[in-house]
Design a protein around this motif. Structure first.
Motif, PDB file in Angstrom:
ATOM      1  N   TYR A 108       0.773  -1.633   0.409  1.00  0.00           N
ATOM      2  CA  TYR A 108       0.082  -0.372   0.305  1.00  0.00           C
ATOM      3  C   TYR A 108       0.716   1.181   0.235  1.00  0.00           C
ATOM      4  CZ  TYR A 108      -4.347   2.256   1.241  1.00  0.00           C
ATOM      5  OH  TYR A 108      -6.075   3.739   1.270  1.00  0.00           O
ATOM      6  N   VAL A 109       0.788   2.161  -1.178  1.00  0.00           N
ATOM      7  CA  VAL A 109       1.697   3.282  -0.817  1.00  0.00           C
ATOM      8  C   VAL A 109       0.523   4.062  -1.478  1.00  0.00           C
ATOM      9  CG1 VAL A 109       2.645   5.071  -2.614  1.00  0.00           C
ATOM     10  CG2 VAL A 109       2.847   2.427  -2.741  1.00  0.00           C
ATOM     11  N   VAL A 110       1.213   5.431   0.525  1.00  0.00           N
ATOM     12  CA  VAL A 110       0.387   6.555   0.746  1.00  0.00           C
ATOM     13  C   VAL A 110       0.403   7.512   0.126  1.00  0.00           C
ATOM     14  CG1 VAL A 110      -1.550   5.416   2.230  1.00  0.00           C
ATOM     15  CG2 VAL A 110       0.747   6.073   3.397  1.00  0.00           C
ATOM     16  N   ILE A 111       0.242   8.603  -0.543  1.00  0.00           N
ATOM     17  CA  ILE A 111       0.489   9.996  -0.758  1.00  0.00           C
ATOM     18  C   ILE A 111      -0.114  10.902   0.492  1.00  0.00           C
ATOM     19  CG2 ILE A 111       1.338  11.944  -2.051  1.00  0.00           C
ATOM     20  CD1 ILE A 111       1.285  10.136  -4.301  1.00  0.00           C
ATOM     21  N   LEU A 112       0.591  11.672   0.716  1.00  0.00           N
ATOM     22  CA  LEU A 112       0.506  12.220   2.782  1.00  0.00           C
ATOM     23  C   LEU A 112       0.478  13.664   2.101  1.00  0.00           C
ATOM     24  CD1 LEU A 112       1.110  10.587   6.097  1.00  0.00           C
ATOM     25  CD2 LEU A 112      -1.076  10.962   4.599  1.00  0.00           C
ATOM     26  N   ASP A 113      -0.235  14.523   1.460  1.00  0.00           N
ATOM     27  CA  ASP A 113       0.027  16.194   0.578  1.00  0.00           C
ATOM     28  C   ASP A 113      -0.081  17.139   2.049  1.00  0.00           C
ATOM     29  OD1 ASP A 113       0.682  17.541  -0.936  1.00  0.00           O
ATOM     30  OD2 ASP A 113      -0.529  17.458  -2.673  1.00  0.00           O
ATOM     31  N   GLU A 114       0.245  17.594   1.964  1.00  0.00           N
ATOM     32  CA  GLU A 114       0.122  18.615   3.184  1.00  0.00           C
ATOM     33  C   GLU A 114       0.615  18.158   4.280  1.00  0.00           C
ATOM     34  OE1 GLU A 114       0.104  22.224   2.107  1.00  0.00           O
ATOM     35  OE2 GLU A 114      -0.847  21.996  -0.399  1.00  0.00           O
ATOM     36  N   VAL A 115       1.272  17.042   4.482  1.00  0.00           N
ATOM     37  CA  VAL A 115       1.421  16.596   5.772  1.00  0.00           C
ATOM     38  C   VAL A 115       1.805  17.274   6.904  1.00  0.00           C
ATOM     39  CG1 VAL A 115       3.794  15.875   5.909  1.00  0.00           C
ATOM     40  CG2 VAL A 115       2.475  14.582   6.856  1.00  0.00           C
ATOM     41  N   ASP A 116       2.281  18.385   6.583  1.00  0.00           N
ATOM     42  CA  ASP A 116       2.601  19.301   7.614  1.00  0.00           C
ATOM     43  C   ASP A 116       1.185  19.338   8.948  1.00  0.00           C
ATOM     44  OD1 ASP A 116       2.893  21.014   5.709  1.00  0.00           O
ATOM     45  OD2 ASP A 116       2.852  22.426   6.288  1.00  0.00           O
ATOM     46  N   GLN A 117       0.118  19.343   7.661  1.00  0.00           N
ATOM     47  CA  GLN A 117      -1.166  20.030   8.182  1.00  0.00           C
ATOM     48  C   GLN A 117      -1.324  19.171   9.125  1.00  0.00           C
ATOM     49  OE1 GLN A 117      -0.966  23.577   7.881  1.00  0.00           O
ATOM     50  NE2 GLN A 117      -3.306  22.739   7.167  1.00  0.00           N
ATOM     51  N   LEU A 118      -1.144  18.686   9.495  1.00  0.00           N
ATOM     52  CA  LEU A 118      -1.683  16.542  10.208  1.00  0.00           C
ATOM     53  C   LEU A 118      -2.188  17.322  11.911  1.00  0.00           C
ATOM     54  CD1 LEU A 118      -0.666  13.543   8.990  1.00  0.00           C
ATOM     55  CD2 LEU A 118      -2.910  14.828   9.220  1.00  0.00           C
ATOM     56  N   GLU A 119      -2.803  17.013  11.857  1.00  0.00           N
ATOM     57  CA  GLU A 119      -3.057  17.899  13.191  1.00  0.00           C
ATOM     58  C   GLU A 119      -2.457  17.327  14.573  1.00  0.00           C
ATOM     59  OE1 GLU A 119      -7.323  17.595  15.145  1.00  0.00           O
ATOM     60  OE2 GLU A 119      -7.776  19.697  13.139  1.00  0.00           O
ATOM     61  N   ASP A 120      -2.647  15.834  14.069  1.00  0.00           N
ATOM     62  CA  ASP A 120      -1.679  14.751  15.341  1.00  0.00           C
ATOM     63  C   ASP A 120      -0.125  13.813  14.526  1.00  0.00           C
ATOM     64  OD1 ASP A 120      -0.741  12.612  17.448  1.00  0.00           O
ATOM     65  OD2 ASP A 120      -2.505  11.648  17.105  1.00  0.00           O
ATOM     66  N   LYS A 121       0.506  15.237  14.673  1.00  0.00           N
ATOM     67  CA  LYS A 121       1.605  14.340  14.102  1.00  0.00           C
ATOM     68  C   LYS A 121       2.025  12.406  14.325  1.00  0.00           C
ATOM     69  CE  LYS A 121       2.722  17.870  11.517  1.00  0.00           C
ATOM     70  NZ  LYS A 121       1.676  18.413  12.352  1.00  0.00           N
ATOM     71  N   SER A 122       1.994  12.252  15.656  1.00  0.00           N
ATOM     72  CA  SER A 122       2.078  11.166  15.559  1.00  0.00           C
ATOM     73  C   SER A 122       1.220   9.704  15.627  1.00  0.00           C
ATOM     74  CB  SER A 122       1.232  11.017  17.450  1.00  0.00           C
ATOM     75  OG  SER A 122       0.101  10.814  16.911  1.00  0.00           O
ATOM     76  N   LEU A 123       0.545  10.753  13.783  1.00  0.00           N
ATOM     77  CA  LEU A 123       0.379   9.106  13.514  1.00  0.00           C
ATOM     78  C   LEU A 123       0.948   8.954  12.675  1.00  0.00           C
ATOM     79  CD1 LEU A 123      -2.611   7.855  12.052  1.00  0.00           C
ATOM     80  CD2 LEU A 123      -2.910  10.120  10.650  1.00  0.00           C
ATOM     81  N   LEU A 124       2.156   9.535  11.837  1.00  0.00           N
ATOM     82  CA  LEU A 124       2.791   9.122  10.932  1.00  0.00           C
ATOM     83  C   LEU A 124       4.035   8.427  11.552  1.00  0.00           C
ATOM     84  CD1 LEU A 124       4.251  13.021   9.349  1.00  0.00           C
ATOM     85  CD2 LEU A 124       2.533  10.940   8.669  1.00  0.00           C
ATOM     86  N   TYR A 125       4.367   8.006  13.336  1.00  0.00           N
ATOM     87  CA  TYR A 125       4.934   7.001  13.665  1.00  0.00           C
ATOM     88  C   TYR A 125       3.872   5.826  13.219  1.00  0.00           C
ATOM     89  CZ  TYR A 125       7.102   4.473  17.817  1.00  0.00           C
ATOM     90  OH  TYR A 125       8.022   3.569  18.304  1.00  0.00           O
TER      91      TYR A 125
END
Length: 334
Positions: A123-140
């Motif tokens: 599964y490849v996911v493109i997270l555009d404007e990723v700095d807009q995520l409210e909860d950056k821990s989701l990236l972890y």
């Protein structure tokens, strides 16, 4: 005059890309493990708006899907889906796992666990404007999913990593960083020439007029395509046979205003509040801005978060900051 309106839209993914060979080759090499049944290291595409980051990412993933037929793929604009729940929902929706998800009652942990277990295919996911995520821990959390490859897109690399904790920073230390610069005018002319060839009738616009559009666009491909689109529509509506320089000059501010309004419409509640405060005051110091914001916001964010919001508004040319930290003034851009 307009033979295919799709190619005049900024979201259109071209059949070939111009003047981004180094970036294309780099990201292609990063994604090679997927063709071998493995996940790839996360990639971060960063640089100014309209530099081709989103286009290149989507272009390459579409090519990859032709080679790896079982590959799942999802694009998420984190400006629109900025909450943890919304992002996870979009990722599950990309693999058809949202049929019994209830927006009001399904816990976020359930969504994450369901995503972890959906490991039948890569599964490849493109997270555009990723700095807009409210909860950056989701990236972890996403990083720890073995079958999932992340392509992150952001304007500013330093600001993104400054906003995440040490745990996530250490995990993303191996993130492949690909820097995009603004387009030169000649490069924009080549991009526009392709759009003209694919979407307009022959002879409606010549190279000098494409050069005029490129000069007016300031290195931003979105703006250049927007000027071309609006100019073509105006020429069609006025029943003229070609896109004249006068039409281009008339539609340039309209195209820029259209893009600006779309950006404003996508702002989060806090970002819009900050933008409105600056607009109402004309100019304002950081301290007065933060005090006014706190007095107005229903759930005021920290000074650090507000600085991140203001930086985002700067990147999108909605505001400008003048002076150093102690004597800084914020103003809106015309």
């Amino acid at each position: 005059m307009i033979t295919d309106a799709r190619v005049l839209q900024p979201e259109f993914i071209p059949r070939e890309v111009q003047h981004r060979d180094a970036e294309v080759n780099y990201l292609s090499s990063v994604l090679i493990p997927i063709t071998e049944g493995q996940r790839a290291d996360p990639a971060l595409l960063h640089g100014p708006s309209g530099a081709g980051k989103t286009c290149i990412a989507q272009f390459l993933v579409e090519q990859l899907r032709e080679e790896v037929v079982s590959l799942n793929y999802q694009y998420v604009n984190c400006w629109e889906d900025h909450s943890r729940f919304k992002t996870l929902y979009r990722l599950l929706d990309g693999i058809g796992r949202t049929i019994d998800v209830h927006r009001q009652s399904t816990p976020k942990d359930v969504l994450l666990e369901r995503l972890r277990k959906a490991d039948e295919t890569p599964y490849v996911v493109i997270l555009d404007e990723v700095d807009q995520l409210e909860d950056k821990s989701l990236l972890y959390d996403l990083y720890r999913i073995p079958h999932l490859t992340m392509i992150l897109i952001s304007n500013d690399e330093e600001e993104l990593f400054a906003a995440v904790d040490d745990r996530l920073n250490s995990r993303l230390a191996d993130c492949e960083r690909i820097r995009f610069r603004s387009y030169w005018e000649g490069e924009l002319v080549a991009i526009l020439s392709d759009r003209v060839r694919w979407g307009l009738t022959d002879g409606v616009i010549d190279t000098p007029r494409l050069e005029l559009i490129a000069a007016n666009a300031g290195g931003d491909a979105r703006v250049a395509i927007g000027i071309l689109r609006r100019s073509a529509r105006k020429a069609k509506n006025e029943s003229v046979d070609e896109i004249t320089a006068d039409i281009i000059q008339e539609e340039t501010p309209e195209a820029k205003s259209e893009i600006k309004q779309k950006t404003i419409d996508r702002l989060t509640t806090d970002q819009e509040l900050l933008y409105n405060i600056i607009t109402e005051h004309g100019e304002i110091t950081p301290q007065n801005l933060y005090e006014t914001y706190c007095a107005t916001a229903s759930d005021p964010k920290t000074k650090r978060m507000v600085r991140n919001y203001l930086s985002k508004l700067e990147h999108y040319n909605l505001i400008r900051a003048e002076g150093n930290t102690k004597a800084r003034i914020y103003r809106t851009r015309a």
